[in-house]
Design a protein around this motif. Sequence first.
Motif, PDB file in Angstrom:
ATOM      1  N   ARG A  66       0.830  -1.199   0.000  1.00 53.21           N
ATOM      2  CA  ARG A  66       0.000   0.000   0.000  1.00 53.21           C
ATOM      3  C   ARG A  66       0.865   1.248   0.000  1.00 53.21           C
ATOM      4  O   ARG A  66       0.622   2.198  -0.727  1.00 53.21           O
ATOM      5  CB  ARG A  66      -0.874  -0.031   1.258  1.00 53.21           C
ATOM      6  N   ARG A  67       1.893   1.212   0.815  1.00 53.79           N
ATOM      7  CA  ARG A  67       2.773   2.373   0.886  1.00 53.79           C
ATOM      8  C   ARG A  67       3.484   2.615  -0.445  1.00 53.79           C
ATOM      9  O   ARG A  67       3.624   3.743  -0.896  1.00 53.79           O
ATOM     10  CB  ARG A  67       3.794   2.192   2.003  1.00 53.79           C
ATOM     11  N   ILE A  68       3.906   1.536  -1.044  1.00 59.70           N
ATOM     12  CA  ILE A  68       4.593   1.682  -2.337  1.00 59.70           C
ATOM     13  C   ILE A  68       3.668   2.319  -3.374  1.00 59.70           C
ATOM     14  O   ILE A  68       4.038   3.243  -4.087  1.00 59.70           O
ATOM     15  CB  ILE A  68       5.065   0.312  -2.863  1.00 59.70           C
ATOM     16  N   LYS A  69       2.436   1.820  -3.417  1.00 66.62           N
ATOM     17  CA  LYS A  69       1.533   2.235  -4.480  1.00 66.62           C
ATOM     18  C   LYS A  69       0.937   3.616  -4.246  1.00 66.62           C
ATOM     19  O   LYS A  69       0.477   4.277  -5.176  1.00 66.62           O
ATOM     20  CB  LYS A  69       0.402   1.218  -4.635  1.00 66.62           C
ATOM     21  N   LYS A  70       0.932   4.029  -3.018  1.00 65.78           N
ATOM     22  CA  LYS A  70       0.278   5.306  -2.727  1.00 65.78           C
ATOM     23  C   LYS A  70       1.184   6.484  -3.063  1.00 65.78           C
ATOM     24  O   LYS A  70       0.710   7.570  -3.369  1.00 65.78           O
ATOM     25  CB  LYS A  70      -0.109   5.340  -1.246  1.00 65.78           C
ATOM     26  N   GLU A  71       2.460   6.260  -3.004  1.00 65.74           N
ATOM     27  CA  GLU A  71       3.373   7.371  -3.233  1.00 65.74           C
ATOM     28  C   GLU A  71       3.797   7.450  -4.688  1.00 65.74           C
ATOM     29  O   GLU A  71       4.191   6.473  -5.295  1.00 65.74           O
ATOM     30  CB  GLU A  71       4.603   7.215  -2.335  1.00 65.74           C
ATOM     31  N   GLU A  72       3.711   8.653  -5.147  1.00 63.02           N
ATOM     32  CA  GLU A  72       4.085   8.909  -6.539  1.00 63.02           C
ATOM     33  C   GLU A  72       5.508   8.434  -6.827  1.00 63.02           C
ATOM     34  O   GLU A  72       5.807   7.939  -7.907  1.00 63.02           O
ATOM     35  CB  GLU A  72       3.955  10.408  -6.818  1.00 63.02           C
ATOM     36  N   LEU A  73       6.354   8.585  -5.843  1.00 58.77           N
ATOM     37  CA  LEU A  73       7.769   8.280  -6.036  1.00 58.77           C
ATOM     38  C   LEU A  73       8.007   6.829  -6.408  1.00 58.77           C
ATOM     39  O   LEU A  73       8.932   6.501  -7.131  1.00 58.77           O
ATOM     40  CB  LEU A  73       8.540   8.569  -4.746  1.00 58.77           C
TER      41      LEU A  73
END
Lengths: 229, 229
Positions: A66-73
């Motif tokens: 979730r964290r990976i996918k939520k951040e644009e970076l």
Amino acid sequence: MAAKILIVEDEPAISEMIEVALVRANFEVIKAEDAEEAMRLLGDTQPALVLLDWMLPGASGMEFARRIKKEELTSHIPIIMLTAKGGESDKINGLDAGADDYITKPFSPRELIARIKAVLRRTSPQVADETIEVDGLVLDTASHRIMVNDESLELGPTEYRLLHFFMTHPERVYSRSQLLDRVWGSNVYVEERTVDVHIRRLRKALTPSGHERYVQTVRSAGYRFSTRV
Amino acid sequence: MAAKILIVEDEPAISEMIEVALVRANFEVIKAEDAEEAMRLLGDTQPALVLLDWMLPGASGMEFARRIKKEELTSHIPIIMLTAKGGESDKINGLDAGADDYITKPFSPRELIARIKAVLRRTSPQVADETIEVDGLVLDTASHRIMVNDESLELGPTEYRLLHFFMTHPERVYSRSQLLDRVWGSNVYVEERTVDVHIRRLRKALTPSGHERYVQTVRSAGYRFSTRV
DNA sequence: CCGCCATGTCATATGGCTGTAACAATTGTT
DNA sequence: AACAATTGTTACAGCCATATGACATGGCGG
């Protein structure tokens, strides 16, 4: 190929098995044993793909995905989930936070490689676009640099990310909170007004070449990057 | 897309998962953890759709759905119910309470997005679309912008919302108080005559292109946006 | 350890937006 | 035609959102 793969797996035996398989297939391997280490390595190494164990100590694999996918970076980085087979798979379907594929253990190295290549093939077109250009303003993701009329333009890291986000999402309004989520990252607490300041800094940097007019304020809505003035 | 979705869900993990999926699909997300908070946000934010968990602490989801559908101000807002898997009876109850669709957990993000779009398409074709066009007058919700003959048209926030409402609800009269509720939001107190002033401002902005003739006065009833003159 | 750079926050300035009231114009009624 | 009801129009004062400069902090490299 030389593509970097980040393996997030707490069980050394499995992780090593995978590593062997990947190295034989000419991938470069980076290993992390928990979500925290993985998160740190993500930014540093910019892997082309993440192999993520569903069961992790501490934060679950889902949380991490979730964290990976939520951040644009990092949201462009594809994820393959490694799951134990069983009734758990239902849950995965429902709670999938953005995995691009799953593999249930046990799996064969052959299958793993095939899946990885398939996912990379599917997502590579985006990665292939290394430079974005708008009216003489060139953003080169490979060299992490902005060029205007053959002159290099100095930008702070945040302004670079902001401009990169804008140039990849033009002609669309984003609220301050959306920008914070997608440029700063979701689990960061900063004032919404901070966005204004960085918009200001970005505009200042773009002003000499006249490109600041593309960074537009939409009152009571947010900001927009648009070539139409 | 820029359409606002209100998520009513007490379980943070699920709510956040949904949020990620929706943000990726370019929806704007508002979250509520219980029926009361949701009710308050409903009036303030005027979401385009409500995602409602069947199981809520306190008032049940069904009761909440009834309240939404009962009130004039909110009855047009479509509802998608999130239910734990169950028998037909739940489905029937849900649809009976006014839900426009329902999804049983676990569900995939892809399916969720598809259902949302389907419901939006069905209930308000214009909201799901990125742009609405009437005789050369183009309203682009994504970029939050009005175009006439390739020229961008300057509108204040309120006039933009007003025009947006009109273009998504054409050929029908709205009283001043209805307009205040739907365009300004329910719990704001302003004089009814204020509507006149903003109608005036909207007409002024539309006059150069001749589109002001679509904003029509219906004496002793209110205003109407109609392509028939 | 010092100094530089990036970042986030605050205070203040600025300008646009908004609601209201007052008056003008129009429409409908008798 | 006179009057009443309704709507159109304008001006303006307050408010709110944004712009902008200054400053404190903290990280990082020298």
